[in-house]
Structure formats: structure tokens, C-alpha cells
Design a protein around this motif. Structure first.
Motif, mmCIF file in Angstrom:
data_model
loop_
_atom_site.group_PDB
_atom_site.id
_atom_site.type_symbol
_atom_site.label_atom_id
_atom_site.label_comp_id
_atom_site.label_asym_id
_atom_site.label_seq_id
_atom_site.Cartn_x
_atom_site.Cartn_y
_atom_site.Cartn_z
ATOM 1 N N PRO A 1 0.792 -1.236 0.000
ATOM 2 C CA PRO A 1 0.000 0.000 0.000
ATOM 3 C C PRO A 1 0.820 1.279 0.000
ATOM 4 C CG PRO A 1 -0.018 -0.994 2.183
ATOM 5 C CD PRO A 1 0.654 -1.986 1.269
ATOM 6 N N GLY A 2 2.062 1.242 0.492
ATOM 7 C CA GLY A 2 2.812 2.474 0.675
ATOM 8 C C GLY A 2 3.670 2.894 -0.490
ATOM 9 N N GLY A 3 3.810 2.059 -1.527
ATOM 10 C CA GLY A 3 4.720 2.419 -2.602
ATOM 11 C C GLY A 3 4.610 1.493 -3.786
ATOM 12 N N CYS A 4 5.722 1.337 -4.500
ATOM 13 C CA CYS A 4 5.732 0.581 -5.752
ATOM 14 C C CYS A 4 5.814 -0.919 -5.499
ATOM 15 C CB CYS A 4 6.927 1.005 -6.604
ATOM 16 S SG CYS A 4 6.902 2.755 -7.031
ATOM 17 N N ASP B 1 0.880 -5.886 -9.032
ATOM 18 C CA ASP B 1 -0.458 -5.312 -9.155
ATOM 19 C C ASP B 1 -0.895 -4.639 -7.854
ATOM 20 O OD1 ASP B 1 -0.500 -6.505 -11.658
ATOM 21 O OD2 ASP B 1 -1.798 -8.176 -11.032
ATOM 22 N N ASN B 2 -1.753 -3.628 -8.003
ATOM 23 C CA ASN B 2 -2.500 -3.041 -6.880
ATOM 24 C C ASN B 2 -1.593 -2.447 -5.806
ATOM 25 O OD1 ASN B 2 -4.857 -4.075 -8.173
ATOM 26 N ND2 ASN B 2 -4.515 -6.052 -7.166
ATOM 27 N N GLY C 1 -3.600 -2.196 -12.053
ATOM 28 C CA GLY C 1 -4.284 -1.750 -10.843
ATOM 29 C C GLY C 1 -3.437 -0.939 -9.890
ATOM 30 N N ASN C 2 -2.306 -0.390 -10.355
ATOM 31 C CA ASN C 2 -1.407 0.331 -9.470
ATOM 32 C C ASN C 2 -1.784 1.811 -9.338
ATOM 33 O OD1 ASN C 2 0.750 -1.778 -8.854
ATOM 34 N ND2 ASN C 2 0.610 -1.879 -11.076
ATOM 35 N N GLY C 3 -1.295 2.429 -8.260
ATOM 36 C CA GLY C 3 -1.627 3.819 -7.998
ATOM 37 C C GLY C 3 -1.097 4.775 -9.035
ATOM 38 N N HIS C 4 0.119 4.548 -9.515
ATOM 39 C CA HIS C 4 0.679 5.322 -10.621
ATOM 40 C C HIS C 4 0.745 4.416 -11.854
ATOM 41 C CE1 HIS C 4 2.781 9.156 -8.902
ATOM 42 N NE2 HIS C 4 1.505 9.087 -8.580
ATOM 43 N N ALA C 5 1.495 4.820 -12.842
ATOM 44 C CA ALA C 5 1.549 4.069 -14.093
ATOM 45 C C ALA C 5 2.084 2.655 -13.868
ATOM 46 C CB ALA C 5 2.427 4.800 -15.098
ATOM 47 N N GLY C 6 1.773 1.775 -14.819
ATOM 48 C CA GLY C 6 2.303 0.421 -14.725
ATOM 49 C C GLY C 6 3.810 0.415 -14.787
ATOM 50 N N ASN D 1 -3.864 1.359 -14.995
ATOM 51 C CA ASN D 1 -3.015 1.852 -13.903
ATOM 52 C C ASN D 1 -3.245 3.344 -13.705
ATOM 53 O OD1 ASN D 1 -1.009 -0.490 -13.128
ATOM 54 N ND2 ASN D 1 -1.124 -0.531 -15.363
ATOM 55 N N ASN D 2 -2.549 3.897 -12.704
ATOM 56 C CA ASN D 2 -2.710 5.299 -12.284
ATOM 57 C C ASN D 2 -4.106 5.514 -11.691
ATOM 58 O OD1 ASN D 2 -1.340 7.812 -11.987
ATOM 59 N ND2 ASN D 2 -2.707 8.695 -13.508
#
Length: 385
Positions: free
Chosen positions: A219-222, A245-246, A288-293, A318-319
């Protein structure tokens, strides 16, 4: 890492998180020598004076005590149970966990620190490391650095395979200031970063391999990060066949402090020289990641980001950090304060607003040789050939 060598490693690799031949894992194997294969058993019920020939007769209840008793190139077998504290490998050996072996590193800088080259760590669950030396440094589950006589000592030729790292405040696995080390077929979830490569101790990080891991739901990063912090460089590394993912979807404050990409190549420009270059990102799955894949961030001019290759990955939506001012979904983001040339080709990018988005003067080799599925704007700001 010569491109011909990479091609040999990737024979049989297909799109997505494909299986990858593991012929390179032997780079982290020690040569036979004194104590080769000698086994020391450790169990929560271990007792001094026991025969020490099995988990049922283990002579040690402390993993660190078993490490100190083991011969160089020997093996410490960690029997099922939970062990509190941290472990430092201060000699070359194999640390092998049996199913159910857990290291709880609550209140520790790391769960397992490898301070001796030609060591291996397999089959363990490492969780809850929580002490940071500095923001973003420390609290790692398994790291290629260990504390010896009060000093942090990096090691090379380390194999980390078949482990689970979870709920560590820093990285689940940290290939830090190391070369010719591998992280293969591990699972890293619930950490600050899933699998990290950095040069925090002022030593180049090169010729390493991150292969076939699952780095989800950190949850905190890449999920996977390659980052130069000291100017010594992160280069000639392979990231292949992973699922990431995610990631980066924690609370707004936590996610704003880290990028949350499937994989990121980054340099804040805090030190001169270095850079993140000649790395290969291939055959992975990012969704499903917070920033780009796939994310490239070179934050200062003059950094070396040459020779990176992003190929044959499956990149979904993503993003997704919708609570910040960057809402369009993006497959690949490429940003550099200097002119950047990078190869991005043969990827399948799907279900995004932007397929490849660039910031700065960016030239992409193979930009049009990707497959875009349900992507509103495949290329934006891209000079390609």
C-alpha cells in the motif's frame, strides 16, 4: 549485462508474467568448501545438548545462535514456528526455512540482513520490520545488507528465493548496494515497497535479477523499484516475469509519499553522477497500481537513464490514485528533466486513457510497435522511431 546475455536468459519467454529459465540463479552459488552442506537445525523447542540431527532434535532455539554455530558454507534449517527479532548472516551460508517458519521482526531494522556474500535465503516468511534509519531506509524484510560491529555491511551474490515478506514498513525484499544477486519466486505483499533495488550505501547496484516474483498489494509504494539515491548507479539489472499489481493504494498520506507504480526507475538527483541505466524490464504484468504500470522519473537534469528497455510486458489499467490531481489512467509514464531515449516495444497496453505518456523531451524506440487495446490515446508527446 550484455543484451546477448539477456536474450539467452529470455528464451521461451512469452507475453505476460511468463516463466523464465533460471539458469542465471547460479551466479549466487558458493563454491564448495569447508562445511559445505553441513546442517544446523533451529526450532522454538530446540535445546542445548540435543543431537541436532532434525527438527525434532534441534540444538538451537535462536536462529542467530544457529548461524554463529554453523560452519562457513553450511546450512541453517529453520524449523516451523515463529522467531522474534532479526537475523544477520555474517558468514556465507544457506538459511533454509521449512513450511511454517516465520521471523517476526517487530521493532527491528530488518528481518534478515545478508552481510556475507555467496549466501542464500529460502522458504521463510519475514514480517513486521518497523525501524527506519532515515525516511525510506530500513524496516526491510530481507536485505542484502547486515549490521556487523555496529556498521552496515553490504554483500553480493545473494540468492533470495521462495520467501514471503509481508507487513514490513520498508521493502519486503531490498537488493541494496549489491551485485550479482537474485530475488526469484518470492511473494511480497503489504509492505512499503514490494521488491527494491537501490544504492543507499554508496555502492553500485548492478547485474542483479528480479524474476518470477509476486509483488502485489503493497500500500505504501511501488511493487518493484529501481532507484539511485547516492550517485553510484543502478544498472545492468533484469526484471522479468513478475506480477506487480495493486500497489500504492494505501491512505492518501502514505500513497502521496511514494509513487505506487508497478515498476519505477527513479533518481531524485540528490547526488551527482550515477543514474538508472541499461536495465531490462520484460515479460511482467502490471495492473491496478496507484501510478503508471511502468514509470520513469528522472527528477534533475544530467542523470543517466540511457539504455533502458521495456518490452513484452502486459500492462493493464493503472494510475488509479483518484484522490490526487492526476486522474487519467496511464500504462507507461516517461519523465526526464533531460532528453531521454528509451526502448518501449512489444508490450500489450490495455484499458487506459493514455498508453504511453511522456513529460520532457523523450524519444521512444518502438513506440508504435506496442499493442494498444481499449486505449483512448495510445501515444502522447512521444517522438518515436
Amino acid at each position: 549485462m550484455h543484451r546477448s546475455t539477456v536474450r539467452k536468459w529470455l528464451i521461451g519467454l512469452t507475453g505476460g508474467a511468463a516463466s523464465v529459465p533460471l539458469l542465471m540463479v547460479g551466479t549466487a552459488s558458493a563454491s564448495p568448501g569447508q562445511g559445505w552442506g553441513s546442517a544446523v537445525y533451529v526450532s522454538p523447542s530446540g535445546a542445548a545438548g540435543a543431537r541436532g540431527l532434525s527438527c525434532g532434535s534441534a540444538a538451537f532455539s535462536s536462529i542467530q545462535a544457529a548461524v554463529e554455530a554453523a560452519p562457513v558454507h553450511g546450512t541453517v534449517i529453520v524449523c516451523p514456528g515463529t522467531y522474534t527479532g532479526s537475523v544477520t548472516l555474517d558468514k556465507s551460508l544457506s538459511l533454509e526455512g521449512r513450511p511454517g517458519a516465520v521471523i517476526d521482526a517487530t521493532g527491528q531494522l530488518y528481518g534478515i540482513g545478508a552481510a556475507a556474500s555467496y549466501s542464500s535465503i529460502t522458504g521463510l516468511t519475514v514480517e513486521n520490520a518497523s525501524v527506519f534509519l532515515a525516511p525510506g531506509v530500513g524496516a526491510d524484510g530481507i536485505v542484502t545488507v547486515g549490521t556487523v560491529n555496529g556498521s552496515l555491511v553490504p554483500a553480493s551474490h545473494i540468492t533470495i528465493s521462495g520467501d514471503t515478506t509481508e507487513n514490513n514498513g520498508g521493502s519486503g525484499i531490498d537488493l541494496n548496494s549489491t551485485s550479482y544477486s537474485t530475488a526469484v519466486h518470492n511473494r511480497s505483499t503489504g509492505n512499503g515497497v514490494g521488491v527494491n533495488m537501490a544504492d543507499d550505501l554508496g555502492v553500485p547496484t548492478s547485474h542483479n535479477a528480479i524474476i518470477g516474483n509476486v509483488a502485489d498489494d503493497n500500500p505504501g509504494g511501488c511493487g518493484i523499484a529501481l532507484a539511485d539515491h547516492t550517485g553510484f548507479g543502478v544498472f545492468d539489472n533484469l526484471v522479468a516475469g513478475n506480477v506487480s499489481d495493486n500497489n500504492g493504494l494505501g491512505t492518501p498520506s502514505a500513497a502521496n509519499a511514494s509513487a505506487g507504480s508497478g515498476v519505477i526507475l527513479a533518481d531524485p538527483g540528490e547526488a551527482t553522477g550515477g543514474g538508472v541505466y541499461d536495465n531490462t524490464i520484460t515479460g511482467n504484468s502490471f495492473s491496478g497500481n496507484g501510478h503508471a504500470g511502468v514509470d520513469v522519473h528522472a527528477h534533475a537534469p544530467g542523470l543517466n537513464f540511457s539504455g533502458n528497455v521495456v518490452t513484452f510486458n502486459r500492462i493493464g489499467t493503472n494510475n488509479l490514485r483518484t484522490y490526487v490531481n492526476d486522474t487519467p489512467t496511464t500504462g507507461v509514464y516517461l519523465g526526464d528533466a533531460s532528453p531521454l531515449a528509451i526502448t518501449v516495444q512489444g508490450n500489450v497496453i490495455s484499458d487506459d486513457t493514455y498508453g504511453i505518456f511522456t513529460a520532457g523531451t523523450v524519444t521512444v524506440t518502438g513506440a508504435t510497435r506496442n499493442v494498444f487495446v481499449h486505449v483512448a490515446t495510445p501515444l502522447t508527446g512521444v517522438a518515436s522511431f
